[in-house]
Design an enzyme around this catalytic site. Structure first.
Site, mmCIF file in Angstrom:
data_model
loop_
_atom_site.group_PDB
_atom_site.id
_atom_site.type_symbol
_atom_site.label_atom_id
_atom_site.label_comp_id
_atom_site.label_asym_id
_atom_site.label_seq_id
_atom_site.Cartn_x
_atom_site.Cartn_y
_atom_site.Cartn_z
ATOM 1 N N LYS A 1 -42.999 27.716 -30.244
ATOM 2 C CA LYS A 1 -41.915 27.986 -29.293
ATOM 3 C C LYS A 1 -40.708 27.153 -29.716
ATOM 4 O O LYS A 1 -40.778 25.924 -29.738
ATOM 5 C CB LYS A 1 -42.366 27.607 -27.873
ATOM 6 C CG LYS A 1 -41.241 27.584 -26.831
ATOM 7 C CD LYS A 1 -41.755 27.279 -25.423
ATOM 8 C CE LYS A 1 -40.608 27.094 -24.424
ATOM 9 N NZ LYS A 1 -41.059 26.800 -23.050
ATOM 10 N N ASP B 1 -33.465 25.101 -22.876
ATOM 11 C CA ASP B 1 -34.032 25.858 -21.762
ATOM 12 C C ASP B 1 -33.350 25.424 -20.462
ATOM 13 O O ASP B 1 -33.733 24.426 -19.853
ATOM 14 C CB ASP B 1 -35.554 25.616 -21.683
ATOM 15 C CG ASP B 1 -36.196 26.374 -20.522
ATOM 16 O OD1 ASP B 1 -35.531 27.263 -19.945
ATOM 17 O OD2 ASP B 1 -37.372 26.084 -20.208
ATOM 18 N N LYS C 1 -32.863 25.737 -13.630
ATOM 19 C CA LYS C 1 -33.526 24.451 -13.369
ATOM 20 C C LYS C 1 -32.609 23.566 -12.531
ATOM 21 O O LYS C 1 -31.390 23.741 -12.552
ATOM 22 C CB LYS C 1 -33.817 23.736 -14.700
ATOM 23 C CG LYS C 1 -34.968 24.310 -15.481
ATOM 24 C CD LYS C 1 -35.270 23.453 -16.697
ATOM 25 C CE LYS C 1 -36.371 24.055 -17.555
ATOM 26 N NZ LYS C 1 -37.678 24.072 -16.909
ATOM 27 N N ASP D 1 -37.403 21.563 -25.799
ATOM 28 C CA ASP D 1 -38.173 22.800 -25.699
ATOM 29 C C ASP D 1 -38.346 23.510 -27.049
ATOM 30 O O ASP D 1 -39.010 24.526 -27.145
ATOM 31 C CB ASP D 1 -37.514 23.733 -24.676
ATOM 32 C CG ASP D 1 -38.530 24.433 -23.791
ATOM 33 O OD1 ASP D 1 -39.689 23.979 -23.751
ATOM 34 O OD2 ASP D 1 -38.174 25.460 -23.178
ATOM 35 N N ASP E 1 -37.393 31.124 -15.902
ATOM 36 C CA ASP E 1 -37.698 29.813 -16.483
ATOM 37 C C ASP E 1 -39.088 29.808 -17.148
ATOM 38 O O ASP E 1 -39.434 28.873 -17.862
ATOM 39 C CB ASP E 1 -37.622 28.742 -15.379
ATOM 40 C CG ASP E 1 -37.535 27.335 -15.960
ATOM 41 O OD1 ASP E 1 -37.303 27.214 -17.179
ATOM 42 O OD2 ASP E 1 -37.697 26.373 -15.185
ATOM 43 N N GLU F 1 -39.953 31.329 -19.695
ATOM 44 C CA GLU F 1 -39.419 32.099 -20.826
ATOM 45 C C GLU F 1 -40.218 31.897 -22.108
ATOM 46 O O GLU F 1 -40.262 32.779 -22.953
ATOM 47 C CB GLU F 1 -37.946 31.732 -21.051
ATOM 48 C CG GLU F 1 -37.681 30.478 -21.898
ATOM 49 C CD GLU F 1 -38.264 29.192 -21.318
ATOM 50 O OE1 GLU F 1 -38.440 29.121 -20.089
ATOM 51 O OE2 GLU F 1 -38.578 28.277 -22.096
ATOM 52 N N ARG G 1 -43.362 31.771 -22.737
ATOM 53 C CA ARG G 1 -44.475 32.707 -22.922
ATOM 54 C C ARG G 1 -43.979 34.089 -23.334
ATOM 55 O O ARG G 1 -44.680 34.823 -24.021
ATOM 56 C CB ARG G 1 -45.328 32.756 -21.645
ATOM 57 C CG ARG G 1 -44.611 33.204 -20.412
ATOM 58 C CD ARG G 1 -45.278 32.741 -19.133
ATOM 59 N NE ARG G 1 -44.990 31.336 -18.819
ATOM 60 C CZ ARG G 1 -45.405 30.708 -17.726
ATOM 61 N NH1 ARG G 1 -46.134 31.331 -16.844
ATOM 62 N NH2 ARG G 1 -45.092 29.444 -17.524
HETATM 63 N N1 BES Z 1 -39.903 24.369 -21.000
HETATM 64 C C1 BES Z 1 -40.494 24.421 -19.727
HETATM 65 C C2 BES Z 1 -41.716 23.515 -19.567
HETATM 66 C C3 BES Z 1 -41.487 22.027 -19.703
HETATM 67 C C4 BES Z 1 -41.388 21.222 -18.587
HETATM 68 C C5 BES Z 1 -41.441 21.427 -20.940
HETATM 69 C C6 BES Z 1 -41.206 19.866 -18.700
HETATM 70 C C7 BES Z 1 -41.262 20.050 -21.069
HETATM 71 C C8 BES Z 1 -41.153 19.277 -19.941
HETATM 72 C C9 BES Z 1 -40.907 25.843 -19.396
HETATM 73 O O1 BES Z 1 -40.171 26.848 -19.973
HETATM 74 C C10 BES Z 1 -40.767 25.994 -17.917
HETATM 75 O O2 BES Z 1 -39.673 25.943 -17.447
HETATM 76 N N2 BES Z 1 -41.889 26.166 -17.224
HETATM 77 C C11 BES Z 1 -41.890 26.264 -15.825
HETATM 78 C C12 BES Z 1 -42.793 27.417 -15.454
HETATM 79 C C13 BES Z 1 -42.626 27.911 -14.058
HETATM 80 C C14 BES Z 1 -41.277 28.560 -13.899
HETATM 81 C C15 BES Z 1 -43.707 28.901 -13.774
HETATM 82 C C16 BES Z 1 -42.388 24.948 -15.237
HETATM 83 O O3 BES Z 1 -43.242 24.312 -15.836
HETATM 84 O O4 BES Z 1 -41.893 24.549 -14.198
HETATM 85 ZN ZN ZN Z 2 -39.203 26.356 -21.769
HETATM 86 ZN ZN ZN Z 3 -38.458 27.373 -18.811
#
Ligand code: BES
Ligand code: ZN
Ligand code: ZN
Length: 478
Positions: free
Chosen positions: A240, A245, A252, A263, A322, A324, A326
């Site tokens: 990834k 992000d 966010k 990210d 968010d 994204e 996946r």
């Molecule tokens: N890039 C983030 C995950 C992340 C969080 C990486 C903290 C490093 C540190 C990912 O794309 C994301 O935003 N995931 C969300 C998923 C949710 C929207 C289902 C998350 O973990 O809050």
């Molecule tokens: Zn992300």
């Molecule tokens: Zn995200």
């Protein structure tokens, strides 16, 4: 830092200081004991003491091997860097024990790293030269030199990954990532392919395409290939590479957005591994595939409620922009399996979920897959490399959480339960039947980025995944 080996004795060598690892004060010479007793030197923990009169630097280390030795070497070099010193000498045999040169050097190089490129007033990096006396080693100079060179190949690649991850999003976007990949290909005789958004659209990679739609930077699908003469098998690494992000329209919060330059850590780790294979003489064919995309907001952004069709025809209801990573990985995994036949192992690396940090902490890589045997193999690689992994189990009751009212699956579940595993199961939808048992998903969300320093990681990118993967490949021959 410049590290070299010598057959000269410690006494014959001229250096600013001598480094001694102290396991047990009582085993040192009477003079040394006297010095350390005066300062109440403690060998439990990683105490340091520099005696300016004799120019000896003492580094406590109760267990002189593996992670303990790396941590001690890191502690020593960090403290020495603060002194005004140009050269250090040490014996590879300390007391009666021969140190493992790989652990020692790994600790020195990874511990010494800091990212100062954006500091205007930072003093120029001091170049310390380190000489290791090997005259009483049981191993030959040739063998020790090979181990040194291999370790430097690996650690310099880990530090390259750290640099990439730490670089701000204004200076590092999908095209920059493609440029890095091109340079790595050139340096290591790898095949290099890069595809832009036209290719994504023409090849049904709508999930990946849509994530990058609102960015002013074009998304890039990067494909590097390392092919030795007679490969023993085929390994595919998918990363990834979200160069930023923001969360997209499911934006966010201000606090959560900070550090999201990290990210791109999965893609960066893949580049890091690809950068070592030639020098390490890897006997496997290895493919590195990176989905480099920026997730932004704007009038052209993809939206919650959109339904996207991935490369394998599956439809995805976007419930959260968010989630994204996946979506990008879904298409990259399809691409990998369409382009590459007879895969032996396929691993994906992603800072995928905050839930992984909640579950396992900031050091441990969440590891998921269908094959217990493969997970055990990866656990072994974790044990030898020193990277930490935690196995998160799939079960038959979780996949229904991904059901959608309008499409085949949702990209984000309504419940927070199994918050790292359901994204893993989302990715499973894009793994072909014949590859199910060959696949592992590695969630490096916590391990890839140190919000505060730990172990031999300074603040920022850690290079998570590189040493783990290289040890996995190395152990295949055993
Ligand atoms: N890039 C983030 C995950 C992340 C969080 C990486 C903290 C490093 C540190 C990912 O794309 C994301 O935003 N995931 C969300 C998923 C949710 C929207 C289902 C998350 O973990 O809050
Ligand atoms: Zn992300
Ligand atoms: Zn995200």
């Amino acid at each position: 830092m410049n590290i070299k080996l010598t057959l000269k004795t410690l006494k014959e060598l001229k250096s600013d200081i001598k480094l001694i690892f102290v396991k047990d004060v009582k085993k040192l010479s009477k003079d040394n004991q006297k010095i350390l007793k005066k300062v109440s030197f403690n060998t439990s923990g990683f105490d340091t003491y520099f005696d300016a009169q004799s120019n000896v630097f003492y580094q406590a280390c109760e267990i002189l091997k593996k992670e303990d030795l790396k941590l001690a070497a890191s502690s020593a070099i960090r403290a020495i860097s603060k002194l005004n010193i140009k050269s250090v000498k040490l014996d590879l045999v300390q007391g009666n024990k021969e140190l493992n040169i790989q652990d020692l050097v790994e600790g020195f190089v990874l511990g010494k790293y800091s990212f100062t490129k954006y500091k205007s007033k930072e003093k120029k990096e001091k170049n310390i030269s380190l000489t290791i006396c090997i005259n009483s080693s049981k191993l030959s100079e040739k063998e020790l030199n090979k181990q040194l060179q291999d370790t430097l190949t690996i650690t310099s690649s880990v530090n390259m990954v750290r640099d990439i991850v730490n670089t701000p999003p204004e200076d590092y976007f999908p095209q920059t990532m493609a440029n890095s990949a091109k340079q790595i290909a050139k340096d290591n005789d790898l095949e290099f392919k890069v595809h832009g958004e036209k290719y994504l659209l023409e090849n049904g990679m709508n999930a990946m395409f849509n994530v990058g739609r609102a960015s002013r930077h074009e998304s890039k699908l990067i494909h590097l290939t390392y092919k030795p003469k007679e490969p023993k098998g085929k390994i595919v690494l998918v990363g990834k590479g979200l160069t930023y992000d923001s969360g997209g329209l499911s934006l966010k919060s201000g606090a959560d957005m900070v550090s999201m330059k990290c990210d791109k850590s999965g893609g960066s780790a893949v580049l890091g591994v690809m950068n070592t294979l030639k020098d390490l003489g890897c006997e496997y064919e290895v493919h590195g595939i990176v989905g480099a995309v920026e997730n932004m907001i704007g009038g052209d952004a993809y939206k919650p409620d959109d339904v996207l069709k991935a490369k394998n025809g599956k439809t995805i209801e976007v419930r959260n922009t968010d989630a994204e990573g996946r979506l990008v990985l879904a298409d990259c995994l399809c691409y990998a399996q369409d382009e590459i036949s007879d895969i032996d192992y396929i691993f994906d690396y992603a800072t995928l979920t905050g839930a992984c940090i909640v579950a396992l902490g900031n050091q441990t890589i969440g590891t998921m897959g269908h094959s217990e045997k493969l997970k055990t193999k990866m656990q072994k690689a974790a044990n030898t490399s020193g990277e930490l992994i935690g196995l998160l189990p799939f079960n038959r009751y979780l996949p229904p959480m991904l059901k959608s009212g309008i499409a085949d699956i949702v990209n984000s579940t309504t419940s927070r339960a199994a918050g790292s595993i359901t994204p893993g199961l989302f990715l499973d939808n894009f793994i072909k039947k014949e590859n199910k048992k060959k696949w592992l998903h590695l969630d490096i969300a916590g391990a890839a980025y140190a919000e505060s320093p730990w172990g031999y990681n300074s603040f920022g990118g850690t290079g998570a995944g590189v040493r783990l993967t290289l040890d996995f490949i190395k152990n295949l021959n055993k």
